[in-house]
Structure formats: structure tokens, C-alpha cells
Design a protein around this motif. Structure first.
Motif, PDB file in Angstrom:
ATOM      1  N   LEU A 236       0.830  -1.201   0.000  1.00  0.00           N
ATOM      2  CA  LEU A 236       0.000   0.000   0.000  1.00  0.00           C
ATOM      3  C   LEU A 236       0.865   1.253   0.000  1.00  0.00           C
ATOM      4  CD1 LEU A 236      -2.858  -0.945   2.501  1.00  0.00           C
ATOM      5  CD2 LEU A 236      -3.026  -0.678   0.015  1.00  0.00           C
ATOM      6  N   TYR A 237       0.417   2.260  -0.702  1.00  0.00           N
ATOM      7  CA  TYR A 237       1.217   3.472  -0.911  1.00  0.00           C
ATOM      8  C   TYR A 237       1.795   4.062   0.377  1.00  0.00           C
ATOM      9  CZ  TYR A 237       2.554   8.160  -2.298  1.00  0.00           C
ATOM     10  OH  TYR A 237       3.258   9.312  -2.496  1.00  0.00           O
ATOM     11  N   PRO A 238       1.007   4.191   1.456  1.00  0.00           N
ATOM     12  CA  PRO A 238       1.579   4.821   2.664  1.00  0.00           C
ATOM     13  C   PRO A 238       2.758   4.050   3.262  1.00  0.00           C
ATOM     14  CG  PRO A 238      -0.818   4.703   2.794  1.00  0.00           C
ATOM     15  CD  PRO A 238      -0.405   3.847   1.647  1.00  0.00           C
ATOM     16  N   TYR A 239       2.856   2.761   2.947  1.00  0.00           N
ATOM     17  CA  TYR A 239       3.903   1.933   3.548  1.00  0.00           C
ATOM     18  C   TYR A 239       5.045   1.635   2.580  1.00  0.00           C
ATOM     19  CZ  TYR A 239      -0.085   1.223   6.613  1.00  0.00           C
ATOM     20  OH  TYR A 239      -1.169   1.431   7.431  1.00  0.00           O
ATOM     21  N   ARG A 240       4.934   2.168   1.382  1.00  0.00           N
ATOM     22  CA  ARG A 240       5.928   1.894   0.350  1.00  0.00           C
ATOM     23  C   ARG A 240       7.157   2.773   0.556  1.00  0.00           C
ATOM     24  NH1 ARG A 240       2.983   2.859  -4.899  1.00  0.00           N
ATOM     25  NH2 ARG A 240       1.423   1.587  -3.799  1.00  0.00           N
ATOM     26  N   ALA A 241       8.335   2.190   0.294  1.00  0.00           N
ATOM     27  CA  ALA A 241       9.585   2.949   0.386  1.00  0.00           C
ATOM     28  C   ALA A 241      10.518   2.476  -0.708  1.00  0.00           C
ATOM     29  CB  ALA A 241      10.229   2.775   1.760  1.00  0.00           C
ATOM     30  N   GLU A 242      11.387   3.359  -1.151  1.00  0.00           N
ATOM     31  CA  GLU A 242      12.314   3.003  -2.222  1.00  0.00           C
ATOM     32  C   GLU A 242      13.750   3.089  -1.734  1.00  0.00           C
ATOM     33  OE1 GLU A 242      11.642   5.469  -5.590  1.00  0.00           O
ATOM     34  OE2 GLU A 242       9.668   4.611  -6.049  1.00  0.00           O
ATOM     35  N   ALA A 243      14.571   2.205  -2.263  1.00  0.00           N
ATOM     36  CA  ALA A 243      16.010   2.320  -2.039  1.00  0.00           C
ATOM     37  C   ALA A 243      16.537   3.449  -2.935  1.00  0.00           C
ATOM     38  CB  ALA A 243      16.701   1.015  -2.381  1.00  0.00           C
ATOM     39  N   PRO A 244      17.607   4.126  -2.545  1.00  0.00           N
ATOM     40  CA  PRO A 244      18.147   5.191  -3.395  1.00  0.00           C
ATOM     41  C   PRO A 244      18.611   4.654  -4.738  1.00  0.00           C
ATOM     42  CG  PRO A 244      19.643   4.675  -1.585  1.00  0.00           C
ATOM     43  CD  PRO A 244      18.379   3.942  -1.317  1.00  0.00           C
ATOM     44  N   LEU A 245      18.414   5.448  -5.785  1.00  0.00           N
ATOM     45  CA  LEU A 245      18.774   5.033  -7.139  1.00  0.00           C
ATOM     46  C   LEU A 245      20.190   5.433  -7.510  1.00  0.00           C
ATOM     47  CD1 LEU A 245      15.428   5.929  -8.950  1.00  0.00           C
ATOM     48  CD2 LEU A 245      16.166   3.715  -8.064  1.00  0.00           C
ATOM     49  N   GLY A 246      20.913   5.995  -6.580  1.00  0.00           N
ATOM     50  CA  GLY A 246      22.296   6.398  -6.831  1.00  0.00           C
ATOM     51  C   GLY A 246      22.851   7.076  -5.595  1.00  0.00           C
ATOM     52  N   VAL A 247      24.108   7.495  -5.674  1.00  0.00           N
ATOM     53  CA  VAL A 247      24.747   8.206  -4.579  1.00  0.00           C
ATOM     54  C   VAL A 247      24.994   9.634  -5.046  1.00  0.00           C
ATOM     55  CG1 VAL A 247      26.707   8.288  -2.999  1.00  0.00           C
ATOM     56  CG2 VAL A 247      25.808   6.084  -3.743  1.00  0.00           C
ATOM     57  N   ASN A 248      24.048  10.502  -4.720  1.00  0.00           N
ATOM     58  CA  ASN A 248      24.144  11.906  -5.087  1.00  0.00           C
ATOM     59  C   ASN A 248      23.292  12.712  -4.117  1.00  0.00           C
ATOM     60  OD1 ASN A 248      21.343  11.922  -6.145  1.00  0.00           O
ATOM     61  ND2 ASN A 248      22.214  10.655  -7.801  1.00  0.00           N
ATOM     62  N   LEU A 249      23.389  14.042  -4.231  1.00  0.00           N
ATOM     63  CA  LEU A 249      22.719  14.917  -3.277  1.00  0.00           C
ATOM     64  C   LEU A 249      21.202  14.759  -3.334  1.00  0.00           C
ATOM     65  CD1 LEU A 249      23.465  16.998  -1.145  1.00  0.00           C
ATOM     66  CD2 LEU A 249      23.184  18.785  -2.879  1.00  0.00           C
ATOM     67  N   LYS A 250      20.653  14.630  -4.552  1.00  0.00           N
ATOM     68  CA  LYS A 250      19.208  14.500  -4.702  1.00  0.00           C
ATOM     69  C   LYS A 250      18.694  13.237  -4.009  1.00  0.00           C
ATOM     70  CE  LYS A 250      15.637  13.915  -8.235  1.00  0.00           C
ATOM     71  NZ  LYS A 250      15.362  13.776  -9.686  1.00  0.00           N
ATOM     72  N   GLU A 251      19.368  12.108  -4.249  1.00  0.00           N
ATOM     73  CA  GLU A 251      18.943  10.859  -3.630  1.00  0.00           C
ATOM     74  C   GLU A 251      19.163  10.882  -2.122  1.00  0.00           C
ATOM     75  OE1 GLU A 251      17.384   8.221  -5.014  1.00  0.00           O
ATOM     76  OE2 GLU A 251      17.250   9.376  -6.868  1.00  0.00           O
ATOM     77  N   ALA A 252      20.207  11.556  -1.680  1.00  0.00           N
ATOM     78  CA  ALA A 252      20.494  11.644  -0.244  1.00  0.00           C
ATOM     79  C   ALA A 252      19.363  12.351   0.493  1.00  0.00           C
ATOM     80  CB  ALA A 252      21.811  12.369  -0.012  1.00  0.00           C
ATOM     81  N   PHE A 253      18.870  13.479  -0.083  1.00  0.00           N
ATOM     82  CA  PHE A 253      17.770  14.207   0.559  1.00  0.00           C
ATOM     83  C   PHE A 253      16.507  13.348   0.617  1.00  0.00           C
ATOM     84  CE2 PHE A 253      20.104  18.260  -0.239  1.00  0.00           C
ATOM     85  CZ  PHE A 253      20.025  18.757   1.064  1.00  0.00           C
ATOM     86  N   LYS A 254      16.248  12.573  -0.441  1.00  0.00           N
ATOM     87  CA  LYS A 254      15.073  11.701  -0.452  1.00  0.00           C
ATOM     88  C   LYS A 254      15.196  10.577   0.572  1.00  0.00           C
ATOM     89  CE  LYS A 254      13.849  10.172  -4.478  1.00  0.00           C
ATOM     90  NZ  LYS A 254      13.979   9.673  -5.879  1.00  0.00           N
ATOM     91  N   PHE A 255      16.432  10.176   0.858  1.00  0.00           N
ATOM     92  CA  PHE A 255      16.680   9.012   1.703  1.00  0.00           C
ATOM     93  C   PHE A 255      16.812   9.357   3.184  1.00  0.00           C
ATOM     94  CE2 PHE A 255      19.401   5.058   2.492  1.00  0.00           C
ATOM     95  CZ  PHE A 255      18.327   4.185   2.329  1.00  0.00           C
ATOM     96  N   ILE A 256      17.008  10.627   3.502  1.00  0.00           N
ATOM     97  CA  ILE A 256      17.240  11.052   4.886  1.00  0.00           C
ATOM     98  C   ILE A 256      16.151  10.563   5.847  1.00  0.00           C
ATOM     99  CG2 ILE A 256      17.207  13.075   6.412  1.00  0.00           C
ATOM    100  CD1 ILE A 256      18.998  14.479   4.387  1.00  0.00           C
ATOM    101  N   PRO A 257      14.857  10.659   5.485  1.00  0.00           N
ATOM    102  CA  PRO A 257      13.833  10.195   6.438  1.00  0.00           C
ATOM    103  C   PRO A 257      13.954   8.713   6.793  1.00  0.00           C
ATOM    104  CG  PRO A 257      12.836  11.569   4.736  1.00  0.00           C
ATOM    105  CD  PRO A 257      14.249  11.307   4.308  1.00  0.00           C
ATOM    106  N   GLN A 258      14.578   7.936   5.930  1.00  0.00           N
ATOM    107  CA  GLN A 258      14.713   6.507   6.196  1.00  0.00           C
ATOM    108  C   GLN A 258      15.911   6.166   7.072  1.00  0.00           C
ATOM    109  OE1 GLN A 258      14.191   3.626   3.018  1.00  0.00           O
ATOM    110  NE2 GLN A 258      13.313   5.179   1.677  1.00  0.00           N
ATOM    111  N   VAL A 259      16.911   7.035   7.111  1.00  0.00           N
ATOM    112  CA  VAL A 259      18.168   6.666   7.781  1.00  0.00           C
ATOM    113  C   VAL A 259      18.444   7.425   9.072  1.00  0.00           C
ATOM    114  CG1 VAL A 259      19.254   5.934   5.626  1.00  0.00           C
ATOM    115  CG2 VAL A 259      19.551   8.292   6.404  1.00  0.00           C
TER     116      VAL A 259
END
Length: 392
Positions: free
Chosen positions: A173-196
């Protein structure tokens, strides 16, 4: 304070601690499953539906759970199966699993998309290692890989034959879905911060490795550099092993060959006629074709069809030592563990894998005592009751 591994008394415990340590998107990547997830779930349920018929009023002071698989003496009929990119989940990665499998005196199947090179894994290994051959970049690109693993000293090849295309992930379900980062860059890092932000152990390990994109250590570009994770995954599905490839593979490899991903009597018989050394009854842990049959219900008919002509192994759904006993009673030479060791690795690294393998050893030995037999080789179908729904 207790180490995490000492708190693990079951695979469910290990899954709980893995979810606490690993970022949500990374955990979901490893948890996998496909579509409705019905195959992954019924794999486990199939083992739960089988009931034991123990021989009581029997006592033995000791029990022999050792056996021989693919010519190797192992301490128990449970071996470690191939899971890709283990280093993404824990820095100990495949080498940590190699050390744990060696200490447990069992076999390790290594994924073709390892996060660590085979040479490094073989340095850590003290037991037999089988390499899962994916055609990373096509069949012709695999010839150098076969030569490389041969030089490294692996004991056999595993051809996974149930992945002709990429599978859709498990419906979440959408509220529980999460993605692994698609690369190592600033954009992906900001998207990934809530998970780490609340996963300091995993994050610190990743920082220590240099914040690099995970690599497919055995998949090389034309310039000789390893492919990145997502690049390597895409290359797997350009071409996958098929029956007609076996003569080509044998030109490059003289050792044992295992076919993993067999679900029908027809394919099992063909494996015998093709002269491979073993088959693994497998639906990839429910990670490929959603709605595939569970593995344990088809085990008896496949064993009946091939007899002693080939070694029959099984995976998908094994969560405890009693599951191993059920599979052996129904004719399996042994079982492959996937998520059962993956979760302990994510939770506690190499010590977690050592702990769960020891736990399986204990559960299998205790199970033999309760069944009233001295040796694992005494088990046969008379020790289990099967559901009526399994009748074909």
C-alpha cells in the motif's frame, strides 16, 4: 547489554531486528516477494500444514544429523543459498556469510550479483562454495566469469533458471511503500534522509565504506570496472540460462552443475537426461512468478519421478529446523536457506548468521529426538501427514 544475535530465538525475531536496523527501502528490497505475495506466503504455509507422526517411547543419547550433499560432508541437511547484494544490507556481506557457513560445516551458494568479489569470498571461506551464474551482460560475457570463479576455486556452478525477466515487486500500500536510493548523489540523499536518521548502525557502516554506489563485483564493463547495482541488475535480464546453454557451459566448466528453479516433473526429468548433478525445487522464494505453486507440495512427486538419479534439494518457505525434517522425510537431500539467514545478517551481521545456523542445528537435532530416530537418514514419508488438498 546483550548482543542482538543473542536475542534471536527464531527467524521472526531476526526479521524484527532487521527491520529495526535497516532503512525501510533497503529492507523491502531484501524482503522482496512479488505481486500479491501469495507464493511467498503459501511457501511458508505449506510447511506449517504438514504434521509429524513421531515414534514415541524411544530414547537415543545422541543423534546424527550430518549428511552428504553434492559430495560434501555437511553437519546438517541445510545449506546457505544465494542472495544478491548482501553488502548493501550489512557491511559483513558475503564474506561474513562464508565464514559463518564454514564454521557451521555447510555449503554456501554465492549470488552472481555479489557485493564482494569471488576472490575475497573464497579467502574467507573454509567450506564448499557454489557460484550462481547469471548472464550479466549476455552469455558470451559470462565465459570470463566462469574462468574467474574456476581460478578462485569454487566447487560448482548454480544455474538459476526461473528468472527470464524482471518480476514486479510485492504489492505494498502506498503509505507503507519505500524506495532504495537510485544512486549516490545529493538528490537521492535528501530523499533518503527520512529513512536513515534513526538507523545509525546501518548508516555508520555505509559511511565507513566510503558512501559509494554498491557494485556488482562480478559484472564488469568493457573497461574492466565493476558495474553499479542498478546497471548490473538490468544486465541480468538481457539473457538468462536455458537448456540449450548446458553444452556451452560445459565447454568452460568441468565441475558440478546445479539447476535451481525446478517446479515440475517434466523439468526434473529433463535435468536428469541433461546430466546435471542436482536440482533445487524452488520458486525463488516467491520473488518471481506470482501464483506459482509452493515447493513442498511438489517435492514428493518430483522425488518419485527421478528417484536416485539426481540429488533433489528444496528451498522457499523454510523457517525452522522442523521444516528441514519435513523436507528430508519427503525425500529432499537437503534444504537451502534464504530469508532464514538473510534476516539475521541484516540484524547482526556475521554473528547473526552463525547464531541462526547453530539454532537450525539444534532444532534439527531436537526434532530427531522427538521423532524417535537416531539418524537423519531414517526419515521417510511415514513420519509425516500431508494435507488432502495436496493430492493430484
Amino acid at each position: 547489554m546483550k548482543n542482538i544475535e543473542s536475542k534471536i530465538l527464531s527467524v521472526k525475531d531476526a526479521k524484527y531486528f532487521a527491520k529495526k536496523r535497516v532503512p525501510k527501502g533497503i529492507f523491502q528490497m531484501f524482503e522482496a516477494g512479488s505481486g500479491s505475495n501469495v507464493t511467498a506466503e503459501t511457501n511458508v504455509q505449506a510447511f506449517e500444514q504438514v504434521r509429524f507422526r513421531p515414534r514415541n517411547a524411544v530414547f537415543h543419547k545422541s543423534h546424527d544429523i550430518s549428511t552428504t550433499i553434492l559430495g560434501h560432508k555437511v553437519s546438517m541437511p541445510a545449506i546457505v543459498s544465494s542472495v544478491g547484494f548482501l553488502g548493501v544490507g550489512h557491511v559483513d556481506g558475503e564474506t561474513g556469510v562464508a565464514r559463518a557457513a564454514g564454521e557451521a560445516e555447510t555449503i554456501q551458494f554465492v549470488s552472481g550479483v555479489t557485493s564482494q568479489p569471488i576472490e575475497q569470498i573464497m579467502e574467507a571461506a573454509t567450506g564448499p562454495v557454489y557460484y550462481q551464474l547469471y548472464y550479466v551482460g549476455g552469455r558470451d560475457a559470462s565465459a570470463p566469469i566462469i574462468e574467474r570463479v574456476k581460478k578462485a576455486g569454487v566447487d560448482g556452478l548454480v544455474l538459476t533458471v526461473d528468472t527470464p525477466t524482471i518480476a514486479r515487486p510485492k504489492d505494498t500500500l502506498y503509505p507503507y511503500r519505500a524506495e532504495a536510493p537510485l544512486g549516490v548523489n545529493l538528490k537521492e540523499a535528501f530523499k533518503f534522509i527520512p529513512q536513515v536518521w534513526n538507523k545509525p548502525g546501518w548508516l555508520w557502516d555505509y559511511i565507513k565504506t566510503g558512501l559509494k554506489e554498491p557494485q556488482v563485483a562480478m559484472g564488469l564493463r568493457e573497461d574492466g570496472t565493476p558495474m553499479g547495482l542498478f546497471e548490473g541488475i538490468a544486465k541480468i535480464y538481457e539473457e538468462t540460462p536455458a537448456w540449450e546453454d548446458l553444452p556451452w557451459i560445459r565447454k568452460h566448466w568441468e565441475g558440478p552443475i546445479v539447476l535451481k528453479g525446478i517446479l515440475t516433473v517434466e523439468d526434473a526429468k529433463r535435468a536428469v537426461s541433461e546430466g546435471v548433478d542436482a536440482i533445487v525445487i524452488s520458486n525463488h522464494g516467491g520473488n518471481v512468478l506470482d501464483g506459482s505453486v509452493s515447493t513442498l507440495p511438489v517435492l514428493p512427486e518430483i522425488v518419485a519421478a527421478v528417484g536416485d538419479d539426481i540429488e533433489v534439494l528444496i528451498d522457499s518457505g523454510v523457517r525452522r529446523g522442523t521444516d528441514v525434517l519435513k523436507a528430508v522425510a519427503l525425500g529432499a537431500k537437503g534444504v537451502l536457506l534464504g530469508r532464514s539467514y538473510l534476516y539475521p545478517l541484516l540484524a547482526a551481521g556475521e554473528p547473526g548468521v552463525k547464531h541462526i545456523l547453530n539454532l537450525f542445528h539444534q532444532q534439527i537435532e531436537e526434532g530427531l529426538a522427538f521423532l524417535g530416530v537416531k539418524s537423519i537418514h531414517e526419515l521417510d514419508p511415514s513420519f509425516v501427514d500431508l494435507p488432502d488438498s495436496w493430492e493430484r
